[in-house]
Motif scaffolding. Structure first.
Motif, PDB file in Angstrom:
ATOM      1  N   ASN A 181       1.581  -7.028   8.085  1.00 37.02           N
ATOM      2  CA  ASN A 181       0.214  -6.608   7.814  1.00 37.02           C
ATOM      3  C   ASN A 181       0.287  -5.381   6.915  1.00 37.02           C
ATOM      4  OD1 ASN A 181       0.272  -7.750  10.760  1.00 37.02           O
ATOM      5  ND2 ASN A 181      -1.783  -8.087   9.962  1.00 37.02           N
ATOM      6  N   TYR A 182      -0.565  -5.353   5.884  1.00 39.98           N
ATOM      7  CA  TYR A 182      -0.531  -4.225   4.956  1.00 39.98           C
ATOM      8  C   TYR A 182      -1.874  -4.035   4.276  1.00 39.98           C
ATOM      9  CZ  TYR A 182       0.128  -7.764   1.293  1.00 39.98           C
ATOM     10  OH  TYR A 182      -0.018  -8.840   0.458  1.00 39.98           O
ATOM     11  N   GLU A 183      -2.019  -2.868   3.643  1.00 40.72           N
ATOM     12  CA  GLU A 183      -3.186  -2.559   2.824  1.00 40.72           C
ATOM     13  C   GLU A 183      -2.687  -2.303   1.413  1.00 40.72           C
ATOM     14  OE1 GLU A 183      -5.888   0.441   4.289  1.00 40.72           O
ATOM     15  OE2 GLU A 183      -5.205   0.070   6.340  1.00 40.72           O
ATOM     16  N   SER A 184      -3.400  -2.854   0.426  1.00 37.45           N
ATOM     17  CA  SER A 184      -3.005  -2.653  -0.956  1.00 37.45           C
ATOM     18  C   SER A 184      -4.177  -2.934  -1.875  1.00 37.45           C
ATOM     19  CB  SER A 184      -1.830  -3.556  -1.331  1.00 37.45           C
ATOM     20  OG  SER A 184      -2.268  -4.899  -1.420  1.00 37.45           O
ATOM     21  N   LYS A 185      -3.952  -2.723  -3.160  1.00 32.72           N
ATOM     22  CA  LYS A 185      -4.947  -3.075  -4.164  1.00 32.72           C
ATOM     23  C   LYS A 185      -5.037  -4.599  -4.229  1.00 32.72           C
ATOM     24  CE  LYS A 185      -4.366   1.066  -6.881  1.00 32.72           C
ATOM     25  NZ  LYS A 185      -3.980   1.646  -8.142  1.00 32.72           N
ATOM     26  N   ARG A 223       8.717 -20.797   2.886  1.00 35.26           N
ATOM     27  CA  ARG A 223       7.268 -20.833   2.708  1.00 35.26           C
ATOM     28  C   ARG A 223       6.707 -19.427   2.914  1.00 35.26           C
ATOM     29  NH1 ARG A 223       8.179 -25.354   1.390  1.00 35.26           N
ATOM     30  NH2 ARG A 223       7.125 -27.283   1.938  1.00 35.26           N
ATOM     31  N   SER A 224       5.536 -19.183   2.315  1.00 31.13           N
ATOM     32  CA  SER A 224       4.821 -17.931   2.561  1.00 31.13           C
ATOM     33  C   SER A 224       3.325 -18.187   2.433  1.00 31.13           C
ATOM     34  CB  SER A 224       5.262 -16.842   1.594  1.00 31.13           C
ATOM     35  OG  SER A 224       4.907 -17.185   0.264  1.00 31.13           O
ATOM     36  N   LEU A 225       2.559 -17.417   3.178  1.00 32.85           N
ATOM     37  CA  LEU A 225       1.106 -17.539   3.146  1.00 32.85           C
ATOM     38  C   LEU A 225       0.507 -16.149   3.319  1.00 32.85           C
ATOM     39  CD1 LEU A 225      -1.450 -19.375   3.172  1.00 32.85           C
ATOM     40  CD2 LEU A 225      -1.257 -19.332   5.646  1.00 32.85           C
ATOM     41  N   THR A 226      -0.338 -15.767   2.353  1.00 30.00           N
ATOM     42  CA  THR A 226      -1.019 -14.482   2.417  1.00 30.00           C
ATOM     43  C   THR A 226      -2.500 -14.733   2.680  1.00 30.00           C
ATOM     44  OG1 THR A 226       0.525 -13.515   0.840  1.00 30.00           O
ATOM     45  CG2 THR A 226      -1.552 -12.359   1.155  1.00 30.00           C
ATOM     46  N   THR A 227      -3.069 -13.973   3.612  1.00 30.86           N
ATOM     47  CA  THR A 227      -4.497 -14.080   3.917  1.00 30.86           C
ATOM     48  C   THR A 227      -5.120 -12.682   3.965  1.00 30.86           C
ATOM     49  OG1 THR A 227      -4.024 -14.083   6.288  1.00 30.86           O
ATOM     50  CG2 THR A 227      -4.283 -16.209   5.235  1.00 30.86           C
ATOM     51  N   VAL A 228      -6.422 -12.629   3.686  1.00 26.53           N
ATOM     52  CA  VAL A 228      -7.186 -11.401   3.800  1.00 26.53           C
ATOM     53  C   VAL A 228      -7.622 -11.279   5.257  1.00 26.53           C
ATOM     54  CG1 VAL A 228      -9.239 -10.165   3.017  1.00 26.53           C
ATOM     55  CG2 VAL A 228      -8.005 -11.652   1.431  1.00 26.53           C
ATOM     56  N   THR A 229      -7.366 -10.122   5.868  1.00 27.37           N
ATOM     57  CA  THR A 229      -7.709  -9.973   7.295  1.00 27.37           C
ATOM     58  C   THR A 229      -9.082  -9.377   7.502  1.00 27.37           C
ATOM     59  OG1 THR A 229      -6.547  -7.863   7.394  1.00 27.37           O
ATOM     60  CG2 THR A 229      -5.323  -9.815   8.062  1.00 27.37           C
ATOM     61  N   GLU A 230      -9.575  -8.582   6.546  1.00 21.47           N
ATOM     62  CA  GLU A 230     -10.918  -8.036   6.650  1.00 21.47           C
ATOM     63  C   GLU A 230     -11.599  -8.140   5.295  1.00 21.47           C
ATOM     64  OE1 GLU A 230     -11.153  -4.096   8.179  1.00 21.47           O
ATOM     65  OE2 GLU A 230      -9.965  -4.569   9.940  1.00 21.47           O
ATOM     66  N   ALA A 231     -12.876  -8.495   5.328  1.00 24.90           N
ATOM     67  CA  ALA A 231     -13.621  -8.639   4.074  1.00 24.90           C
ATOM     68  C   ALA A 231     -14.166  -7.309   3.611  1.00 24.90           C
ATOM     69  CB  ALA A 231     -14.766  -9.631   4.268  1.00 24.90           C
ATOM     70  N   ILE A 274     -11.324  -0.994  -3.643  1.00 26.67           N
ATOM     71  CA  ILE A 274     -10.143  -0.250  -4.053  1.00 26.67           C
ATOM     72  C   ILE A 274      -8.909  -0.764  -3.315  1.00 26.67           C
ATOM     73  CG2 ILE A 274      -9.075   2.033  -4.069  1.00 26.67           C
ATOM     74  CD1 ILE A 274     -11.913   3.159  -4.463  1.00 26.67           C
ATOM     75  N   THR A 275      -9.037  -0.989  -2.006  1.00 23.69           N
ATOM     76  CA  THR A 275      -7.931  -1.558  -1.238  1.00 23.69           C
ATOM     77  C   THR A 275      -8.467  -2.646  -0.319  1.00 23.69           C
ATOM     78  OG1 THR A 275      -8.126   0.005   0.590  1.00 23.69           O
ATOM     79  CG2 THR A 275      -6.623   0.607  -1.194  1.00 23.69           C
ATOM     80  N   GLY A 276      -7.574  -3.522   0.081  1.00 25.14           N
ATOM     81  CA  GLY A 276      -7.916  -4.578   1.022  1.00 25.14           C
ATOM     82  C   GLY A 276      -6.837  -4.680   2.080  1.00 25.14           C
ATOM     83  N   LYS A 277      -7.181  -5.309   3.193  1.00 26.39           N
ATOM     84  CA  LYS A 277      -6.210  -5.514   4.268  1.00 26.39           C
ATOM     85  C   LYS A 277      -5.739  -6.971   4.215  1.00 26.39           C
ATOM     86  CE  LYS A 277      -7.912  -1.910   7.278  1.00 26.39           C
ATOM     87  NZ  LYS A 277      -8.273  -1.530   8.635  1.00 26.39           N
ATOM     88  N   TYR A 278      -4.434  -7.144   4.236  1.00 25.88           N
ATOM     89  CA  TYR A 278      -3.840  -8.468   4.101  1.00 25.88           C
ATOM     90  C   TYR A 278      -2.766  -8.676   5.147  1.00 25.88           C
ATOM     91  CZ  TYR A 278      -5.903  -7.874  -0.506  1.00 25.88           C
ATOM     92  OH  TYR A 278      -6.782  -7.638  -1.538  1.00 25.88           O
ATOM     93  N   GLU A 279      -2.458  -9.945   5.396  1.00 26.52           N
ATOM     94  CA  GLU A 279      -1.289 -10.276   6.195  1.00 26.52           C
ATOM     95  C   GLU A 279      -0.559 -11.399   5.486  1.00 26.52           C
ATOM     96  OE1 GLU A 279      -2.402 -11.351  10.168  1.00 26.52           O
ATOM     97  OE2 GLU A 279      -2.836 -13.405   9.624  1.00 26.52           O
ATOM     98  N   VAL A 280       0.750 -11.334   5.549  1.00 25.66           N
ATOM     99  CA  VAL A 280       1.576 -12.379   4.949  1.00 25.66           C
ATOM    100  C   VAL A 280       2.558 -12.860   6.015  1.00 25.66           C
ATOM    101  CG1 VAL A 280       3.213 -10.726   3.940  1.00 25.66           C
ATOM    102  CG2 VAL A 280       3.072 -13.023   3.011  1.00 25.66           C
ATOM    103  N   LEU A 281       2.619 -14.164   6.159  1.00 26.72           N
ATOM    104  CA  LEU A 281       3.586 -14.794   7.055  1.00 26.72           C
ATOM    105  C   LEU A 281       4.552 -15.553   6.164  1.00 26.72           C
ATOM    106  CD1 LEU A 281       4.472 -15.593   9.963  1.00 26.72           C
ATOM    107  CD2 LEU A 281       3.040 -17.603   9.696  1.00 26.72           C
ATOM    108  N   TYR A 282       5.836 -15.259   6.311  1.00 24.93           N
ATOM    109  CA  TYR A 282       6.820 -15.995   5.513  1.00 24.93           C
ATOM    110  C   TYR A 282       7.953 -16.475   6.400  1.00 24.93           C
ATOM    111  CZ  TYR A 282       9.037 -11.334   5.074  1.00 24.93           C
ATOM    112  OH  TYR A 282       9.591 -10.094   5.301  1.00 24.93           O
ATOM    113  N   ILE A 283       8.563 -17.580   5.943  1.00 29.47           N
ATOM    114  CA  ILE A 283       9.640 -18.232   6.691  1.00 29.47           C
ATOM    115  C   ILE A 283      10.905 -18.164   5.842  1.00 29.47           C
ATOM    116  CG2 ILE A 283      10.390 -20.324   7.845  1.00 29.47           C
ATOM    117  CD1 ILE A 283       7.424 -21.204   7.840  1.00 29.47           C
ATOM    118  N   ILE A 284      11.962 -17.647   6.454  1.00 23.23           N
ATOM    119  CA  ILE A 284      13.253 -17.501   5.774  1.00 23.23           C
ATOM    120  C   ILE A 284      14.209 -18.557   6.296  1.00 23.23           C
ATOM    121  CG2 ILE A 284      15.210 -15.940   5.386  1.00 23.23           C
ATOM    122  CD1 ILE A 284      13.272 -13.608   5.889  1.00 23.23           C
ATOM    123  N   ASP A 285      15.042 -19.083   5.405  1.00 26.53           N
ATOM    124  CA  ASP A 285      16.078 -20.044   5.769  1.00 26.53           C
ATOM    125  C   ASP A 285      17.087 -19.347   6.688  1.00 26.53           C
ATOM    126  OD1 ASP A 285      18.164 -21.839   5.933  1.00 26.53           O
ATOM    127  OD2 ASP A 285      18.451 -22.022   3.771  1.00 26.53           O
TER     128      ASP A 285
END
Length: 98
Positions: free
Chosen positions: A67-71, A90-98, A4-15
């Motif tokens: 870091n966030y939780e979402s569908k 640039r941006s990169l999203t990864t799953v933090t917990e399976a 139903i939900t997953g834990k994710y993290e996104v790292l992004y770089i702004i100009d």
């Protein structure tokens, strides 16, 4: 059974040429997107740092880690919006917990 939900993290770089107000506006925009679709657990602004290699001839970028939780379908939408937003290098999203 589907997750139903997953834990994710996104790292992004702004100009950094966006200026303080532009950077704050982009951070707030992505923060609002996450809060509308899920739960924001942490936001960590690392600030201006030297890039490992130049991106668009820029030696520095402004790093933000969220870091966030979402569908499971939301991270793809967030990535899509980041790719078409001016000022995001640039941006990169990864799953933090399976």
């Amino acid at each position: 059974m589907a997750k139903i939900t997953g834990k994710y993290e996104v790292l992004y770089i702004i100009d950094p040429a966006q200026g303080e107000e532009g950077i704050a506006a982009l951070v707030e925009k992505f923060k609002a997107m996450v809060e509308a679709e899920g739960t924001l657990t942490n936001i960590d602004e690392w600030g201006k740092r030297r890039l490992a290699y130049p991106i668009n001839d820029l030696p520095e970028g402004y790093y933000v880690l969220m870091n966030y939780e979402s569908k499971p379908d939301f991270p793809a939408e967030l990535e899509r919006v980041m790719k078409i937003t001016d000022g995001v290098l640039r941006s990169l999203t990864t799953v933090t917990e399976a």
